[in-house]
Design an enzyme around this catalytic site. Structure first.
Site: not given
Ligand SMILES: NC(=O)c1ccc[n+]([C@@H]2O[C@H](COP(=O)([O-])OP(=O)(O)OC[C@H]3O[C@@H](n4cnc5c(N)ncnc54)[C@H](OP(=O)(O)O)[C@@H]3O)[C@@H](O)[C@H]2O)c1
Length: 289
Positions: A48, A109, A43, A77
């Site tokens: 980004y 998005h 994704d 997106k």
């Molecule tokens: N459509 C939208 O508006 C929108 C908004 C937000 C996000 N997204 C998408 O959704 C994806 C995921 O959401 P997100 O980036 O907000 O965050 P998330 O996946 O909820 O969390 C990521 C965080 O958790 C840590 N992490 C990952 N695996 C872990 C584990 N096993 N144990 C402990 N910590 C862990 C990561 O650190 P490390 O990197 O150090 O592992 C990072 O700091 C994004 O990357 C993006 O592609 C979309």
């Protein structure tokens, strides 16, 4: 890996989020490890600024691992600055960046447009135009499916009055502190895939802690001999909700996909569901007209 299907589109239930994965070296390393561990869905988003690094990485790593372009599913997106008249060209640019002849899924998005106030009526006018441009790109074979992100119930109901091609997927914030029953029910009713983002509490360390350090989640993790992150992901996947955890660490990448060998029981699920606070850790689109 479980696959979810909607409108003849089949995609892995679990993929890799790539927000904040920037620089070619980091991207290459993460993509290579992710593919080795079995991730097949990625994704990204125009905003980004990593489409190009991902594209270069896929081009080198896929043949190295004996994989083909068709073996992976790429989601990108349309940025808030590429709505309406800019949408179609921006898809072509994303294809060029990602070094691909087609994109598996393109989402809008955000329901609002950069530069417009949240209550500006043109937000609706522009997102209708953007959707029409996505339908054009779909008809021409540039993209294999259409989705939306951060649409609330009002935005979704509106969309169903003007779309010709139904969206396949809604990507929205979803975790135990924000269980969006109205949105998941809407998706079920319309045969759409619901995809959760920020399942681990966003990429902001404080917000992530709120979930992975939550006592209920920690206790359930202990009971199953798993990590909190694995419980959070499994809880969504067990409801047929797609997840896209982001990680740039090898051990996290490995753990996050290793969730298919156990099940949460009814008691675990009840305890987790009670954590709902209707709390957005990321953005709340309700203010966008
Ligand atoms: N459509 C939208 O508006 C929108 C908004 C937000 C996000 N997204 C998408 O959704 C994806 C995921 O959401 P997100 O980036 O907000 O965050 P998330 O996946 O909820 O969390 C990521 C965080 O958790 C840590 N992490 C990952 N695996 C872990 C584990 N096993 N144990 C402990 N910590 C862990 C990561 O650190 P490390 O990197 O150090 O592992 C990072 O700091 C994004 O990357 C993006 O592609 C979309």
């Amino acid at each position: 890996m479980i696959y979810l299907t909607a409108n003849e589109i089949s995609m892995p239930i679990l993929g890799l989020g790539t927000y904040k994965i920037k620089s070619f070296d980091l991207c290459y390393n993460v993509v290579e490890n992710a593919l080795k561990y079995g991730y097949r869905m990625f994704d990204t988003a125009q905003v980004y600024k990593n489409e190009e690094d991902l594209g270069k990485s896929f081009e080198i790593i896929l043949p190295k691992l004996n994989l083909k372009r068709e073996d992976i599913f790429i989601i990108t997106k349309i940025a808030t600055y590429n709505h309406a008249d800019k949408c179609y060209e921006s898809i072509k640019k994303s294809m060029e960046n990602l070094r691909t002849k087609y994109i598996d899924m393109v989402l809008i998005h955000w329901p609002g447009v950069k530069g417009f106030k949240l209550d500006d009526k043109r937000n609706l006018e522009y997102r209708i135009k953007t959707y029409k441009e996505l339908e054009r790109a779909y008809t021409e074979g540039l993209i294999r499916s259409i989705g939306i992100s951060n649409y609330n119930l009002k935005h979704l109901e509106e969309l169903f009055t003007y779309c010709t091609i139904k969206p396949v997927l809604l990507q929205s914030e979803f975790h135990p502190l924000l269980i969006q029953n109205d949105l998941t029910n809407f998706c079920k009713k319309h045969g759409m895939i619901f995809q959760a983002y920020s399942s681990l509490g966003t990429s902001d360390a404080e917000s992530t802690k709120k979930l992975v350090d939550n006592e209920t989640i920690k206790n359930i993790a202990k009971k199953h001999g798993k990590t909190s992150a694995q419980i959070l992901l499994k809880w969504a996947v067990q409801q047929n909700i797609s997840v896209i955890p982001k990680s740039s660490q090898v051990s996290h990448l490995r753990d996050n996909i290793d969730i298919f060998d156990f099940n949460l029981d009814e008691q675990d699920v009840d305890l987790i569901n009670k954590l709902d606070r209707n709390l957005h850790l990321c953005w709340n689109p309700d203010t966008v007209l």
